[in-house]
Design an enzyme around this catalytic site. Structure first.
Site, mmCIF file in Angstrom:
data_model
loop_
_atom_site.group_PDB
_atom_site.id
_atom_site.type_symbol
_atom_site.label_atom_id
_atom_site.label_comp_id
_atom_site.label_asym_id
_atom_site.label_seq_id
_atom_site.Cartn_x
_atom_site.Cartn_y
_atom_site.Cartn_z
ATOM 1 N N ASP A 50 93.718 117.815 1.512
ATOM 2 C CA ASP A 50 93.825 118.203 3.434
ATOM 3 C C ASP A 50 93.751 119.661 2.962
ATOM 4 O O ASP A 50 95.157 120.344 2.387
ATOM 5 C CB ASP A 50 94.878 117.316 4.074
ATOM 6 N N LYS A 248 97.178 135.507 -36.422
ATOM 7 C CA LYS A 248 96.025 134.799 -36.741
ATOM 8 C C LYS A 248 95.973 133.892 -37.469
ATOM 9 O O LYS A 248 95.743 134.195 -38.415
ATOM 10 C CB LYS A 248 94.819 135.338 -36.126
ATOM 11 N N LYS A 700 63.167 145.731 3.074
ATOM 12 C CA LYS A 700 62.233 145.716 3.723
ATOM 13 C C LYS A 700 62.034 146.969 4.572
ATOM 14 O O LYS A 700 61.153 146.793 5.191
ATOM 15 C CB LYS A 700 61.844 144.264 3.904
ATOM 16 N N HIS A 703 65.721 153.696 6.099
ATOM 17 C CA HIS A 703 66.695 154.015 6.644
ATOM 18 C C HIS A 703 65.557 155.804 7.003
ATOM 19 O O HIS A 703 65.173 156.350 6.130
ATOM 20 C CB HIS A 703 67.988 154.205 5.581
ATOM 21 N N ASP A 752 67.548 149.600 14.527
ATOM 22 C CA ASP A 752 69.219 149.389 14.368
ATOM 23 C C ASP A 752 70.052 150.497 14.546
ATOM 24 O O ASP A 752 70.163 151.209 14.119
ATOM 25 C CB ASP A 752 69.708 148.661 12.491
ATOM 26 N N ARG A 769 70.188 146.436 -5.114
ATOM 27 C CA ARG A 769 70.035 145.546 -3.716
ATOM 28 C C ARG A 769 70.625 144.026 -5.086
ATOM 29 O O ARG A 769 69.981 143.602 -5.781
ATOM 30 C CB ARG A 769 69.465 145.203 -3.308
ATOM 31 N N ARG A 771 68.939 142.167 -5.172
ATOM 32 C CA ARG A 771 67.713 141.645 -4.948
ATOM 33 C C ARG A 771 66.655 140.813 -6.336
ATOM 34 O O ARG A 771 67.626 141.630 -7.269
ATOM 35 C CB ARG A 771 66.349 141.695 -4.323
#
Length: 830
Positions: A50, A248, A700, A703, A752, A769, A771
């Site tokens: 939980d 090492k 798409k 601005h 918008d 972007r 995409r």
């Protein structure tokens, strides 16, 4: 705020006359001031975990059926359940059978949590991103709501780990490594039986206390094998007091399980090699009564002056010569895991556990370590003929995976390769002239890496010759091999891993001047991949995992993203710099988990500047902005793909400097219609006295932007944008809509205007972007826009040419949104 009856469901489900679970009480805040989280392991009808987060005075709750996983590739189902009272975070006990949730409850993890955005909004949107500061669960996490099926009543979410330095690679590591209560140390059976709790830290005896006599330990079973932590290859050693440095070792990694003076040795993959290491196990006899799981490296006791330590180990194993086990870490003692302790404390525990042994001259030795300048220590090791160093964070926990908290820095180029064939020898009695070697790439393809013809003595030649004959095959195992090599080659099934020393990789990825050091029988051949050193720097910022593919189809790596922002950063600053930003982060790539982040948090790089901004609810939030190019690159190092910025700059946050209209077309509309809308908006703005520029968003939309002088308030800009957008929608309602309703948007373009209110953001010019084609939001001239076929025309590869000359976004100077302009708009609206 939580509704007054948010705990009503919790209360109605329980009979508090029969269960000891806490009553609902009243909603309140955690006493500590921090937001609390708790994970309770619940052995009910079905074992589950939980997961609970404190918010608005209650514990938001999810049932995680398989338990949390710190592997970012694992998405664990989390079913939303009823809210619980805050007091439930401390509940550990047994719920009677027949009662709701009947079964035993254990506090499996607890700590504080930090939301990375508004949790109320996240719950509505179905995405919660947060950081956990628990004892077992740490770093960035996300809860993402799944789309419900028709008629489904339960609310299904996914619990996902973010890719960060707290992430692991084993899906069930957390639930397998930690089985007992984090607060009391009890198991389920002990909780059911009501056993007393054990104290997690025992106090040292004082003068007034008699030290307890050590009880004789009963012989215990061997601790179970656990995978070792692995180091990541780096070019440079780290500096600072937070790091320690060790030699090492050039041997075989070993996890040793000890029980009552007896030992079992395991390879890094879990193979039992106890017999292979001969009498070394007897060296632990003085540790009678101890139960330990320790980590180290097996080495040959004697190494020739001119020979390699690895070759000496090969010979020692064949001849039965003495071995040395260099121990550098401890994972368990007396059945208690120590992996969550910082390395500095584990070192002390290890030294104490091995104190009965002669760890300076005996066959079991403690690895020495030093603090200081890592580069200076590396130089001394290399000068002395060593292989390199391993640098480790002193405060780091032990993790059973490869991490950057352990860094190996080599003096020479040495890697593991797999033998896929050989070139026959013309010399009598010599089974081969050279080995043909390869490595697997990230996609599992076996790639040819060149030939190795030196480093073999007669014994090695005979042994390898016999092995290669048994593995003979007719076809090449490599994906591709140069024709000149393949013409006379003999092929073998790639099952033998080898350690190869070499000068460098050639331009075509083949080893130059390779020398055979020995077989790596402790490693699976199929797991041998090329080691690429971290340390790629862009604009002075080190880019970790530079070759990680963030855009699978476009082939764009994390380093490519960083270089993009280094190239366009100056132009971004010139056009839209120094404004608060929301970062869209995709740490594992655009196909993996992603999230927005607008507030600063711990661990954010200093190159990103901070600004305190008062929020709507009166609280103050710490926001981020880039003040120079390194800010963008540092964000890219954190997995940022997109930058979304405010409409005002950080120096005058209450003075917006732009109007922006995002033309968002319905799915059924083509780009031609969107372009037509942009030109119509340009004309409408011009009619009331405002000049505008255009930017294709990389998605798409388009601005349309009006640069403004910083002379008006947010309320004025918002009111103007709303009025203008609704004016266009009313003048042509068949083409435009100015409300967000998706139902009414069909075959229309949404104007918008909401991006013009305080706190709203819009994609910044030259931002990538997320995409598949790695498109870029790009300012364009109106003439260019007329000829474009898509808003995603420009990609990361087009930017070098776009940066030449003056930018289209700067073609229009800032204008005043004054009374004259507002008056002309009001007149047009009527």
């Amino acid at each position: 705020m939580a509704a007054p009856d948010t705990l009503a469901e919790y209360e109605t489900r329980r009979d508090f006359e029969k269960t000891k679970e806490p009553k609902r009480g009243r909603a309140r805040k955690s006493r500590s001031g921090d937001l609390k989280f708790v994970v309770q392991k619940h052995d009910a009808r079905r074992l589950h975990f939980d997961f609970r987060l404190e918010w608005d005075g209650v514990l938001l709750s999810w049932a995680v059926t398989r338990g949390p996983s710190d592997d970012p590739g694992e998405k664990r189902l989390a079913v939303r359940t009823e809210d619980h009272p805050l007091d439930y975070a401390d509940f550990e006990g047994t719920i009677p059978k027949g009662q709701y949730g009947g079964g035993t409850v254990m506090v499996w993890d607890t700590g504080s949590w930090e939301p990375l955005h508004d949790p109320d909004e996240g719950l509505k949107q179905g995405k919660l991103h947060f950081r956990l500061k628990g004892e077992r669960m740490q770093g960035g996490w996300a809860l993402v709501r799944m789309r419900g099926r028709r008629g489904e009543k339960r609310e299904n979410w996914l619990l996902i780990k973010e890719r960060d330095d707290k992430a692991g690679e084993e899906p069930d590591r957390l639930t397998e490594d930690f089985e007992d209560s984090v607060t009391t140390g009890r198991s389920f059976s002990e909780i059911e039986a009501g056993h007393d709790v054990w104290k997690r830290r025992t106090k040292k005896p004082t003068d007034k206390q008699e030290p307890q006599k050590k009880k004789p330990r009963v012989k215990a079973k061997f601790p179970a094998f656990r995978k070792p932590q692995l180091a990541t290859l780096y070019d440079e050693a780290p500096d600072g007091e937070d790091w320690i440095h060790e030699t090492k070792f050039d041997g075989y990694r070993c996890i040793a399980a000890l029980s009552n003076g007896e030992a079992r040795f395991y390879t890094r993959s879990g193979k039992d090699w106890t017999e292979k290491y001969g009498d070394l196990a007897e060296a632990f006899a003085p540790l009678e009564g101890e139960s330990l799981l320790i980590d180290g490296e097996i080495m040959a006791a004697s190494v020739p002056k001119d020979g390699s330590a690895f070759s000496a180990l090969q010979a020692a194993l064949q001849d039965g010569a003495p071995l040395i086990f260099y121990v550098f870490d401890i994972l368990e003692r007396d059945g208690k895991s120590l992996t969550d302790l910082p390395l500095s404390e584990r070192k002390q525990a290890l030294e104490e556990a091995l104190s009965p042994l002669d760890t300076e001259k005996g066959p079991i030795r403690l690895s020495t370590w030093v603090e200081g300048d890592g580069r200076d220590i590396l130089a001394k090791i290399c000068k002395a003929g060593g292989e390199g160093i391993v640098s480790k964070r002193a405060d780091a926990r032990y993790r059973h995976t490869r991490t950057s908290a352990w860094r190996k820095i080599k003096c020479s180029r040495r890697q593991e390769f797999v033998i896929g064939g050989y070139s026959p020898s013309t010399k009598k009695g010599r089974p081969f002239a050279s080995l043909l070697i390869g490595q697997y790439d990230d996609d599992g393809v076996f790639c040819y890496r060149g030939r190795v013809g030196t480093g073999f003595d007669e014994k090695t030649l005979d042994d390898l010759g016999d092995r290669l004959k048994r593995l003979a095959r007719k076809t090449a195992p490599f994906a591709e091999v140069p024709r000149a090599i393949a013409r006379d080659a003999r092929w073998v099934t790639p099952k033998l891993a080898a350690e190869i020393d070499f000068a460098e990789f050639t331009a075509d990825g083949h080893v130059r001047h390779g020398a055979f050091l020995g077989l790596r029988e402790d490693k699976e051949a199929g797991a041998v991949q090329a080691e690429k050193a971290k340390g790629d720097k862009v604009a002075g910022i080190e880019i970790t995992h530079p070759d990680r593919q963030l855009y699978g189809k476009a082939g764009v790596t994390k380093a490519d993203v960083a270089r993009h922002y280094a190239a366009v950063g100056s132009r971004m600053l010139e056009i839209a710099g120094r404004r608060p930003v929301s970062l869209f982060r995709c740490p594992s790539g655009i196909d993996g988990e992603s999230f927005f982040q607008k507030h600063a948090g711990k661990g954010f790089p200093d190159e990103l500047a901070r600004i305190d901004i008062e929020e709507k609810d009166g609280d103050t939030g710490e926001y981020l902005y880039a003040k120079d190019v390194t800010g963008f690159v540092a964000a890219a190092q954190m997995g940022t793909i997109e930058f979304h910025g405010w409409g005002a700059r950080a120096d005058r946050i209450e003075a917006p400097d732009r109007l922006i209209f995002d033309l968002d077309p319905d799915e059924g509309l083509g780009f031609t219609e969107t372009k037509k809308a942009a030109f119509e908006m340009r004309e409408a703005l011009s009619d009331i006295g405002l000049k505008s520029t255009a930017m294709v968003t990389g998605g798409k939309g388009i601005h349309v932007i009006v640069p403004l002088k910083r002379t008006v308030s947010w309320d004025t800009v918002k009111a103007f944008a709303r009025t203008f957008a609704h004016m266009m929608a009313e003048e042509d309602p068949e083409r435009y809509i100015a409300t967000m309703s998706k139902e009414k948007r069909k075959n229309r373009i949404f104007i918008d205007w909401l991006r013009n209110e305080r706190g709203a953001t819009a994609i910044l010019p030259y931002s990538l972007r997320a995409r598949p084609n790695a498109s870029v939001a790009t300012p364009v001239t109106w003439e260019e826009l007329n000829d474009l076929k898509s808003a995603a025309t420009f990609t990361i590869g087009d930017m070098a040419g776009r940066l030449k000359g003056r930018d289209p976004a700067l073609a229009v100077k800032p204008q005043t949104l004054g009374k004259a302009v507002i008056g002309r708009l009001e007149k047009r609206v009527g």
